[in-house]
Design a protein around this motif. Structure first.
Motif, short mmCIF file in Angstrom:
data_model
loop_
_atom_site.label_atom_id
_atom_site.label_comp_id
_atom_site.label_asym_id
_atom_site.label_seq_id
_atom_site.Cartn_x
_atom_site.Cartn_y
_atom_site.Cartn_z
N MET A 167 1.05 -1.23 0.07
CA MET A 167 0.02 0.11 0.06
C MET A 167 0.95 1.28 -0.11
O MET A 167 0.52 2.21 -0.64
CB MET A 167 -0.90 -0.07 1.21
N CYS A 197 3.24 0.88 -4.28
CA CYS A 197 2.59 0.76 -5.35
C CYS A 197 1.78 2.00 -5.88
O CYS A 197 1.27 2.51 -4.89
CB CYS A 197 1.92 -0.63 -5.52
N ILE A 213 -2.55 -1.25 -7.97
CA ILE A 213 -2.63 -2.83 -7.19
C ILE A 213 -3.70 -3.62 -8.12
O ILE A 213 -4.96 -3.07 -8.34
CB ILE A 213 -2.86 -2.54 -5.78
N SER A 249 -6.05 2.09 -7.34
CA SER A 249 -5.25 2.78 -6.38
C SER A 249 -4.95 2.06 -4.98
O SER A 249 -5.87 1.55 -4.82
CB SER A 249 -5.17 4.27 -6.28
N PRO A 250 -3.95 2.36 -4.04
CA PRO A 250 -4.02 1.73 -2.97
C PRO A 250 -5.15 2.15 -2.08
O PRO A 250 -5.87 1.26 -1.56
CB PRO A 250 -2.87 2.29 -2.27
N ASP A 251 -5.72 3.34 -2.19
CA ASP A 251 -6.88 3.59 -1.27
C ASP A 251 -8.25 2.94 -1.71
O ASP A 251 -9.03 2.61 -1.14
CB ASP A 251 -7.13 5.20 -1.56
N LYS A 311 -7.84 -0.81 -0.76
CA LYS A 311 -7.80 -1.15 0.86
C LYS A 311 -9.48 -1.02 1.33
O LYS A 311 -9.78 -1.24 2.19
CB LYS A 311 -7.07 -0.49 1.70
#
Length: 253
Positions: A213, A216, A219, A232-234, A237
């Motif tokens: 997170m 990268c 993802i 995106s990481p946000d 997750k």
């Protein structure tokens, strides 16, 4: 840069991957995550030519990789590290990196045996480049030490340097921080960012969610052989399907 389109892989009657599609953009750090057994390493093996897809297509810079042998894929510009460190422990760091340049050293057997000037020039150039790569990973001061003398984290960095010696356009990292402590993970994260800033694109698979997170740009999430999310990481997750895949339906609820 790298594009997978509806890629499938079967082992006999077992379907490991089904309709896997995603794109690794040029100049990015792209992560592929998922629970154990999701099929992540199979994706790497398909991209690097160790396995052949049962269906779908894989392209690298517009070139179809179907039926391209592994050594040719390396020549095209894809390099890989493995989860289990594979350095030559009885060789020096410098020798380990020079080995990675084998396909780029253009000299004949005769010039090598006779130690001709052309051979000596090529060897000197290779050693100079190897030292440069070791300096990128802050290992140049240990270049003449045996690889066996390095710590676990340093051996992983050496493996990076050897992969970079093949002059790749895309570097594949297979669980780069497996077995590392928090300090080693932070150091390796900085090294990966440094590699990206030098113009390399990076595609990694990893179980450490915090590492992925933070590192990268984008993802993709694989579960039971299918891509269930990409972003995106946000975005990843906070994705309910991703949370369920990792925690299970009851805990996610």
């Amino acid at each position: 840069m790298l594009q997978l389109t509806k890629v499938s892989k079967n082992f006999g009657g077992l379907q490991v991957l089904q309709d896997v599609s995603f794109t690794v953009p040029h100049g990015s750090i792209f992560g592929l995550i998922g629970p154990n057994g999701a099929g992540k390493t199979t994706v790497f093996n398909l991209v690097t030519g160790l396995l052949r897809a049962s269906g779908g297509g894989i392209e690298f810079n517009g070139q179809n990789l179907a039926n391209v042998p592994a050594h040719r894929i390396t020549e095209l510009g894809i390099a890989r590290t493995f989860q289990n460190i594979r350095v030559f422990k009885e060789m020096t760091l410098l020798e380990n990196v020079v080995v990675g340049m084998h396909d780029h050293l253009n000299y004949s057997v005769v010039s090598s045996v006779l130690n001709l000037p052309s051979y000596r020039r090529m060897e000197a150039k290779a050693r100079e480049r190897a030292l440069e790569l070791l300096s990128w990973l802050r290992l140049d001061h240990k270049s003449h030490m045996l690889a066996d003398s390095l710590s676990y984290g340093e051996q992983r960095k050496l493996e990076f340097a050897r992969a970079l010696a093949t002059e790749p356009k895309l570097l594949l990292l297979d669980e780069p921080v497996a077995g590392m402590n928090s300090t080693e993970k932070s150091e390796l994260m900085a090294e990966i960012v440094n590699i990206k800033q030098r113009g390399f694109s990076i595609f990694l698979i990893e179980h450490d969610m915090r590492f992925v997170m933070e590192l990268c740009d984008r993802i993709a999430v694989l579960n039971f052989g299918r891509i269930i999310a990409e972003g995106s990481p946000d975005q990843i997750k906070n994705n309910p399907e991703v949370i369920e895949a990792y925690l299970g339906k009851e805990e996610a609820a």
